[in-house]
Design an enzyme around this catalytic site. Structure first.
Site, PDB file in Angstrom:
ATOM      1  N   ARG A  56       0.845  -1.209   0.000  1.00 38.17           N
ATOM      2  CA  ARG A  56       0.000   0.000   0.000  1.00 38.17           C
ATOM      3  C   ARG A  56       0.879   1.257   0.000  1.00 38.17           C
ATOM      4  NH1 ARG A  56      -2.790   0.101   4.912  1.00 38.17           N
ATOM      5  NH2 ARG A  56      -1.848   2.025   5.603  1.00 38.17           N
ATOM      6  N   TYR A 110     -15.194  16.741 -17.493  1.00 38.39           N
ATOM      7  CA  TYR A 110     -15.780  15.393 -17.490  1.00 38.39           C
ATOM      8  C   TYR A 110     -16.888  15.345 -16.424  1.00 38.39           C
ATOM      9  CZ  TYR A 110     -15.925  10.333 -16.679  1.00 38.39           C
ATOM     10  OH  TYR A 110     -16.329   9.041 -16.500  1.00 38.39           O
ATOM     11  N   ASP A 183      -6.099  18.302 -15.762  1.00 38.42           N
ATOM     12  CA  ASP A 183      -6.387  16.932 -16.190  1.00 38.42           C
ATOM     13  C   ASP A 183      -5.913  16.825 -17.642  1.00 38.42           C
ATOM     14  OD1 ASP A 183      -7.565  14.648 -17.290  1.00 38.42           O
ATOM     15  OD2 ASP A 183      -9.321  14.775 -15.989  1.00 38.42           O
ATOM     16  N   LYS A 208      -6.850   5.725 -20.535  1.00 39.14           N
ATOM     17  CA  LYS A 208      -7.036   6.249 -21.886  1.00 39.14           C
ATOM     18  C   LYS A 208      -5.742   6.130 -22.719  1.00 39.14           C
ATOM     19  CE  LYS A 208     -11.249   7.099 -20.563  1.00 39.14           C
ATOM     20  NZ  LYS A 208     -11.356   7.239 -19.161  1.00 39.14           N
TER      21      LYS A 208
HETATM   22  C1  LIG Z   1     -10.954  13.776 -18.815  1.00 37.03           C
HETATM   23  C2  LIG Z   1     -11.223  12.638 -17.902  1.00 37.03           C
HETATM   24  N1  LIG Z   1     -10.721  12.666 -16.661  1.00 37.03           N
HETATM   25  C3  LIG Z   1     -10.924  11.660 -15.782  1.00 37.03           C
HETATM   26  C4  LIG Z   1     -11.655  10.541 -16.143  1.00 37.03           C
HETATM   27  C5  LIG Z   1     -11.870   9.441 -15.146  1.00 37.03           C
HETATM   28  O1  LIG Z   1     -11.076   8.363 -15.451  1.00 37.03           O
HETATM   29  P1  LIG Z   1     -11.378   6.836 -14.982  1.00 37.03           P
HETATM   30  O2  LIG Z   1     -12.581   6.396 -15.752  1.00 37.03           O
HETATM   31  O3  LIG Z   1     -10.135   6.116 -15.303  1.00 37.03           O
HETATM   32  O4  LIG Z   1     -11.683   6.908 -13.519  1.00 37.03           O
HETATM   33  C6  LIG Z   1     -12.173  10.450 -17.444  1.00 37.03           C
HETATM   34  C7  LIG Z   1     -12.942   9.271 -17.855  1.00 37.03           C
HETATM   35  O5  LIG Z   1     -13.490   9.213 -18.925  1.00 37.03           O
HETATM   36  C8  LIG Z   1     -11.961  11.540 -18.337  1.00 37.03           C
HETATM   37  O6  LIG Z   1     -12.452  11.505 -19.578  1.00 37.03           O
END
Ligand SMILES: Cc1ncc(COP(=O)(O)O)c(C=O)c1O
Length: 393
Positions: A56, A110, A183, A208
């Site tokens: 962890r 998002y 992000d 992604k």
């Molecule tokens: C821009 C963005 N940030 C964060 C996330 C969250 O990622 P996760 O689905 O891996 O938790 C996504 C998911 O589609 C996203 O498109």
């Protein structure tokens, strides 16, 4: 080393005299580690010597991946987390700990990130406000009025693919003592490295582009030195870490990521140009088009001819039934929720990523009911275009 070489080599193949060196970091599927004397583990716990005690806290597979991602994002340190959402959660918690508990967020984010702010952070006393992150005057006024502890934005917004001036916002954030968190999931570090532009923290959905094969859910928090310490400390308590098997898959994916993204970017340029000429398409959103509202910022911050591989478009005169028919007719393009994979994917924001945002608010944000979001893959461009054309009918 340059970027492509770093993706292949960073984190792996640590040399220890007299020991065999694996060419790929193995999966250390071990919850804990011990040494031949208790004195050593005492020193490991005390951070007096580098080592592993409990997974962890730290694990060799995770450490290799984290070093790789730090190298790509020009970060002091990276934490690999169980999902992109857990990356955002721990990054925001750490950044707000000793700051004013107000987040100034881009109004195009998002959907789950908005929910995290409103449904999780607000009940714990954090306040939020939202701003058009591409309007620098509005951002300056909001910083002055709201005195945020954190400014949160996406490097390419979802789903209309707007690009804010991260470098200028970083200057404003620093002047106001706020943390700029970006992000970088949609752009990824081959296109833009926000920490180099002055941001303090970068988060990713590793699910992604970086992992890239649709087989991992994961996230990264990449930080400058000041912001990494509280992230690591919190992680050791919360334990939102990525499992070593997923770390291995991610690391394997990242080795070919620069090649994939190059092909995806080139395919996306061709898809956007094709859709812009298509009689069944009324509007295309793509940062590489001259018609894009942030073309100047894109030209300044992104490499030439690399605009990412997300393309959004509106199907002419389509309602929900026509959009559904388009999706059902796709033969090769995968109508699944996600992006950044090797295969081209299509998503309908109204029923997926932006489903929980009320229709009126979606309309205010410019997300129309005939909007489709494409994540362009690495297939032959002729096959992608042919599938789109036949699905339009
Ligand atoms: C821009 C963005 N940030 C964060 C996330 C969250 O990622 P996760 O689905 O891996 O938790 C996504 C998911 O589609 C996203 O498109």
């Amino acid at each position: 080393m340059k970027f492509n070489s770093k993706a292949v080599h960073a984190g792996d193949r640590k040399r220890e005299p007299g020991k065999p060196i694996p060419v790929a970091t193995p999966i250390y599927a071990s919850a804990s580690f011990f040494y031949d004397s208790l004195e050593t583990i005492d020193k490991v716990f005390a951070h007096e010597v580098q080592g592993y005690a409990y997974s962890r806290y730290d694990n060799p597979t995770n450490a290799a991946l984290e070093e790789l991602v730090s190298t790509l994002e020009s970060a002091h340190g990276t934490l690999a987390t169980a999902s992109g959402m857990s990356a955002l959660q721990i990054a925001l918690t750490a950044a707000l700990m000793d700051r004013r508990k107000h987040v100034l967020a881009a109004n195009a984010l998002y959907g789950a990130t908005v929910k995290l702010l409103q449904n999780v952070f607000e009940p714990f006393g954090t306040t939020n406000s939202f701003v058009d992150i591409c309007d620098l005057d509005a951002v300056a006024k909001a910083i002055e009025a709201d005195k945020p502890g954190v400014i949160l934005m996406e490097s390419i917004s979802n789903p209309l693919l707007r690009i804010g001036a991260m470098d200028k916002i970083a200057e404003m954030a620093r002047a106001a003592g706020a943390c700029l968190m970006v992000d970088n999931t949609f752009a990824s570090p081959a296109l833009v490295r926000p920490l180099e532009l002055g941001a303090h923290v970068v988060v990713h959905s590793a699910t992604k582009y970086l992992s890239g094969h649709g087989d991992v859910i994961g996230g990264f928090v990449c930080c400058d030195e000041e912001h990494f310490a509280p992230v690591r400390t919190l992680s050791r308590i919360y334990g939102p870490i990525l499992g070593p098997f997923e770390c291995y898959l991610s690391m394997r994916g990242i080795k070919t990521y620069p090649l994939r993204i190059e092909r995806q970017n080139a395919n996306a340029i061709a898809v956007a140009a094709h859709l812009e000429r298509h009689p069944k398409v009324s509007r295309v959103y793509f940062p590489g088009l001259a018609s894009h509202p942030d073309a100047e910022t894109t030209a300044r911050l992104f490499p030439k001819n690399q605009y990412g591989a997300m393309v959004s478009f509106e199907i002419r005169d389509a309602g929900k039934a026509e959009v559904f028919a388009f999706f059902d007719a796709l033969k090769m393009i995968v109508p699944a929720t996600s992006l950044g994979d090797v295969h081209t994917m299509a998503l309908y924001p109204d029923i997926a990523s932006h489903r929980d945002i009320p229709a009126k608010q979606r309309a205010r944000l410019g997300i129309q009911p005939n909007l489709v979001r494409l994540s362009v893959g690495i297939e032959d461009i002729e096959d992608i275009l042919a599938d789109l054309d036949q699905a339009f009918g």
